[in-house]
Enzyme design. Structure first.
Site, short mmCIF file in Angstrom:
data_model
loop_
_atom_site.label_atom_id
_atom_site.label_comp_id
_atom_site.label_asym_id
_atom_site.label_seq_id
_atom_site.Cartn_x
_atom_site.Cartn_y
_atom_site.Cartn_z
CG HIS A 194 -0.22 -0.08 2.53
ND1 HIS A 194 0.29 1.00 3.19
CD2 HIS A 194 0.08 -1.16 3.30
CE1 HIS A 194 0.86 0.62 4.33
NE2 HIS A 194 0.75 -0.69 4.42
CG ASP A 195 -0.36 4.23 1.23
OD1 ASP A 195 -1.23 4.96 0.73
OD2 ASP A 195 -0.57 3.51 2.22
N GLY A 223 5.02 -0.91 2.66
CA GLY A 223 4.18 0.27 2.54
C GLY A 223 4.95 1.57 2.52
#
Length: 261
Positions: free
Chosen positions: A121-122, A139
């Site tokens: 994520h991200d 992340g």
């Protein structure tokens, strides 16, 4: 018409260009948008609020736009944006973002992403990058353009990897990797400037000479980081201003400290 294999499941709310190809047993979710010329291989799952550009190729069995592996995420609908002309090999997993940032994981264009790569994520992945087999980005990792990440490499969350850098096989990356550098080993260390990569991209001798000098100032002369920054700034006006700015901007944004030699 869009070329969808009869065994594929494409949600009627998904938006696919007429030239998109979807292979056998692939699944495309309702919030997905896919641009012209993209090929989705057999058994791929494209889900989440995922936007994919033109002429990408997803080889079989990847999971693209999957839910973030973040225990605090909940069921919020977050996003994955992928650019153009990326090649994604088998069994890759790309997560959507979280609201710890702006809710978007981003993949640029013209990347070569080998089998079993994970983008958490991200993650913000630039353009023209190469990620070898089983590279794993945790992340919030940032990767600059033209970076190369070796196979079986693990990158700690929030790490920044600079443009034109190269990370060797099976590296444990827990600090930021400066632009233009080659790093490898365990513990990880800066070995040299990524001269081979720079020459392949037609960097002039003046630019390479300035980058070599930045390498010495950062890693070979025992200077403090502030002293190194001042000396690097003084290199402007010698035919490599773009590279000097790239390095100074990277150092200003670094949060985890630099991998050193």
């Amino acid at each position: 018409m869009t070329r969808i294999h009869p065994t594929a499941i494409v949600d009627p709310k998904a938006e696919l260009d007429d030239s998109v190809s979807v292979g056998p047993y692939a699944i495309v979710g309702p919030h997905v948008r896919i641009g012209a010329g993209t090929v989705v291989g057999a058994h791929c799952v494209i889900d989440g609020k995922t936007t994919i550009g033109r002429d990408n190729r997803f080889h079989p069995s990847s999971s693209i736009g999957c839910m973030p592996q973040d225990m605090s995420h909940g069921l919020a609908l977050t996003e994955l944006h992928i650019g153009d002309r990326n090649t994604v090999f088998q069994y890759c997993t790309f997560s959507t973002g979280t609201h710890k940032e702006d809710g978007v994981t981003r993949v640029g264009s013209d990347n070569w992403i080998m089998a079993t790569v994970h983008l958490a994520h991200d993650v913000q992945l630039g353009n023209h990058c190469v990620l070898a087999n089983s590279a794993t980005l945790a992340g919030h990792v940032r990767v600059g353009d033209w970076a190369v990440i070796g196979g079986l490499t693990g990158v700690h969350q929030f790490v920044h990897i600079g443009a034109h850098s190269m990370i060797g096989f099976q590296a444990h990356v827990s600090q930021d990797v400066a632009p233009y550098m080659t790093v490898d080993g365990n513990p990880l260390a800066v070995r040299a400037v990524n001269v081979t990569g720079l020459k392949r991209r037609d960097f002039s001798e003046a630019r390479i000479r300035a980058i070599r000098q930045m390498h010495k100032l950062l890693f070979r002369q025992g200077l403090t980081l502030d002293e190194s920054k001042a000396e690097i700034a003084a290199l402007q006006g010698q035919g490599a201003d773009e590279d000097v700015r790239c390095m100074l901007d990277f150092l200003a944004a670094s949060k985890r400290g630099l991998v050193r030699g």
